[in-house]
Each structure stands twice: as C-alpha cells, then as structure tokens.
Write a protein that holds these residues in place. Sequence first.
Motif, PDB file in Angstrom:
ATOM      1  N   TYR A 206      -3.496 -93.232 -49.140  1.00 32.32           N
ATOM      2  CA  TYR A 206      -2.565 -93.591 -48.538  1.00 32.32           C
ATOM      3  C   TYR A 206      -1.809 -94.833 -50.334  1.00 32.32           C
ATOM      4  O   TYR A 206      -0.566 -95.030 -49.828  1.00 32.32           O
ATOM      5  N   THR A 209       0.045 -92.355 -52.536  1.00 34.07           N
ATOM      6  CA  THR A 209       1.019 -91.796 -52.169  1.00 34.07           C
ATOM      7  C   THR A 209       2.209 -92.874 -51.873  1.00 34.07           C
ATOM      8  O   THR A 209       2.996 -93.043 -52.763  1.00 34.07           O
ATOM      9  N   VAL A 307       4.389 -84.692 -54.319  1.00 35.09           N
ATOM     10  CA  VAL A 307       4.355 -84.668 -51.798  1.00 35.09           C
ATOM     11  C   VAL A 307       2.976 -83.561 -51.484  1.00 35.09           C
ATOM     12  O   VAL A 307       2.842 -83.853 -51.015  1.00 35.09           O
ATOM     13  N   GLN A 311      -0.450 -84.452 -49.413  1.00 36.91           N
ATOM     14  CA  GLN A 311      -0.186 -84.529 -48.346  1.00 36.91           C
ATOM     15  C   GLN A 311      -1.495 -82.990 -48.106  1.00 36.91           C
ATOM     16  O   GLN A 311      -1.861 -82.992 -46.943  1.00 36.91           O
ATOM     17  N   SER A 330      -2.224 -87.074 -41.214  1.00 34.51           N
ATOM     18  CA  SER A 330      -1.172 -86.598 -41.949  1.00 34.51           C
ATOM     19  C   SER A 330      -0.482 -87.960 -41.733  1.00 34.51           C
ATOM     20  O   SER A 330       0.520 -87.625 -42.456  1.00 34.51           O
ATOM     21  N   ASN A 333       0.265 -90.244 -44.086  1.00 35.11           N
ATOM     22  CA  ASN A 333       0.146 -90.303 -45.009  1.00 35.11           C
ATOM     23  C   ASN A 333       2.235 -90.563 -45.083  1.00 35.11           C
ATOM     24  O   ASN A 333       2.569 -90.448 -45.909  1.00 35.11           O
ATOM     25  N   ILE A 334       2.765 -89.768 -43.736  1.00 32.73           N
ATOM     26  CA  ILE A 334       4.342 -89.813 -43.955  1.00 32.73           C
ATOM     27  C   ILE A 334       4.110 -90.882 -43.736  1.00 32.73           C
ATOM     28  O   ILE A 334       5.398 -91.223 -44.485  1.00 32.73           O
TER      29      ILE A 334
END
Length: 393
Positions: A206, A209, A307, A311, A330, A333-334
Amino acid sequence: MPPALIALTIAAYAIGTTEFVIVGLLPTVAADLSITLPTAGLIVSVYALGVTFGAPILTALSARLPRKPLLLGLMALFILGNALAALSPSYAPLLAGRVLSAFAHGVFFSVGATIAASLVAPDKRASAIALMFMGLTFAIVTGVPLGTLIGQTFGWRATFWGVSLLGAVAMTGIALLLPANIERPEAAPLRDQLRVLTSTRLLRVYAMTALGYGGTFVAFTYLAAILEDISGFSSAQVSLILVLYGLAIAAGNLLGGRIANRDPARALIGLFAAQAAVLALFTFTAPHPALALVTLAAMGFLSFANVPGLQIYVVQLAQEERPGSVDVASAFNIAAFNLGIAIGAWVGGTVVGSPLGLGATPWVGAALVAGALILTLRSAALDRAHPQPTLTT
C-alpha cells in the motif's frame, strides 16, 4: 455485453472526467477565485481524500441497500456535487462540492465492478469490468482535455455543468437499462478488514502504491502551470498536449498489465526506476518545448503503467497473507491510489509555495517514486524467500 454496461461506462467516464479535469483548470480557478496556485491544488487533495476515506465507510454503510437504487442515489449525489461546484461563488463551496462528488466516486467503483460482473456469464466477467473501467481511461484521453478547453473558453464552471449533464445521462441509462433484481453480495465482516491492515507485507505494498502512484501527481497536479509558465505553451496548446498525455496513459495502462503478468514485483522495479528517472529528467526538459513533449509522453506512459502490476501484486500477496480477505485487500489498494494522489498534490503545493518553486515539482516527485522503488526491492527480496501462490480467480 448487455446495454446496462454502457450506462455504467458512461458513469465511469463522467466520474473520471470530474476527478482529473481540475488539473487542467487550476490556473483558471486560482485566478478567478483570487487564491494561490498551491491553495487551488488542495482541490485535488481534498477529492482524493474523499475517495480514500469516504469509500470504505460509505460502502460498508450501504452494503445492505438494493444495488440499483444505490447506484441511482450515487449518481444523484455526483450530479449534486458537480452542480454545487459549478455554482460556487468562493473556494469553500467548491471544496464541499468536490467532497460530495468524491463520496459518489469511491462507492460507485466499489459497487459498480461487482454489478458489471453480475450482468454477464462467468467467462466474460473480466471483460465486463474492463469495459466499465474503460470509461475511466477514456475520460483521461478525451474528457480531461475537452473539459479543460471548455473551462478555458467559457469559464471553469461550464466544465462542471457539462460533467453534471454527463452524470444525468448516466443516471437515466442506469434507471432504464439496469435490472432491478441485481444480487447483493454479503458484506465483508469488519474483522476481515482489520486483519488486512495487520499484514506488514500488504501495508508495504500500500505504501508502494501511495508513493509510486502519488509521486507523479507532485508534478501532474501543476502540469498546466508548468506547461504555460515554464515551457511557454499557450492555454489552448495545453488542452491539446493533455490529449497526448492521455493517450500515453492509456497505452501505459494497457501494456503495464502485460508486463506485470508473470512477475509483478520484478516489473514494478523496472517501472518505478524508469518513472523516477523520467520525472527527474522533466526538471531539465520542461523549459524546452520539444523536449518537454517527448518527456511528457514518457511520463504519461509510466505514471499509469504501474497500476495493473500494483493491483495484481496486492491480490497475490493477499492470497498468501489473508486468503479470506482478498477483495478487501484489493479495495484498500484502491484507497492507497487515492491517498497517493492526495499526498502528491499536497507535496506539490508545498513545493510550489516554497523557494524551490514550480520547476522543482518533477524531481521532488521522482524522490517519492524512488521511495516506492526501495520498498519494492525489499518486497521482492521477501518474495524470493517466501514464494507466492499462483494468482487465482
């Protein structure tokens, strides 16, 4: 593919446009509301934070609502938020309108992906979700530059009225085309969500990301200002350049998935290294129009190429670390993607308002991406020590 998917795709297009179009309008908004450019940049951060924190909470609260009325309510909230932005006489109401739109954004994509998959046969679910998310990608290619052009020609409020109209079209399509008897999945237990956040390896991804995706937004948030004030392009030319940037993003998103299919961590190491290098290079090429365009195309390609890999990587790790909470992992992570946008926009505003100035935003963004690269190298080392299971669906 059923016609209802078209309505979901139009909604995704409208939501994607309203999220990113503000980037091309920041100089216009700042001048009209008599605020500084860094203050205007907070409009991007506030929206992203609204998605990050609003989506999990509102998705949980709405888990027991029927799906079709929920989507109609979300689109009504989206239209209301953009209408409030269009009517805003000052900065505070504009922020409020952006927050309302952000709440609709987060829940729509959480729920919309599940609905899109439920509308088709099992062997077509991935294609159905991809079609819906194509609206988001297409918004970057066409909606953002078109919305920027409208805002520069007729005023930034006209852009938000246009997005409100798109939302109304999508809402009408959902009302007419979406089945009323859509199955509602069981809500994930709260303990599963909390268990995801106790995994050190997932938390590391995370952070990858947020830093890797957010690093680009240090410069991207102020891209219109960079192109006008440093590269010397006119505001009309900036709209056309955003088309080039959007096409590069679409290509990066498409090819990034193929690159990451076999070994996401290894792919991310290469992508983050290249992304950091190109951002740093943009610091030196920005004052030279021709070189700036070439660098910008590379920057657009790399900014979204990571991206799919991020994911996929989260899903693989969740299957190993928290096998009962893959969907929740998931979803977080968005949230990390949007947290990265908020961090990048805030850092960019801080840099612009400091003695470093606008021209330093690319290399500061490169430093954030370099942080993601370091975390990825560590994560890949752990992968070699503890091989992950094969990705399943």
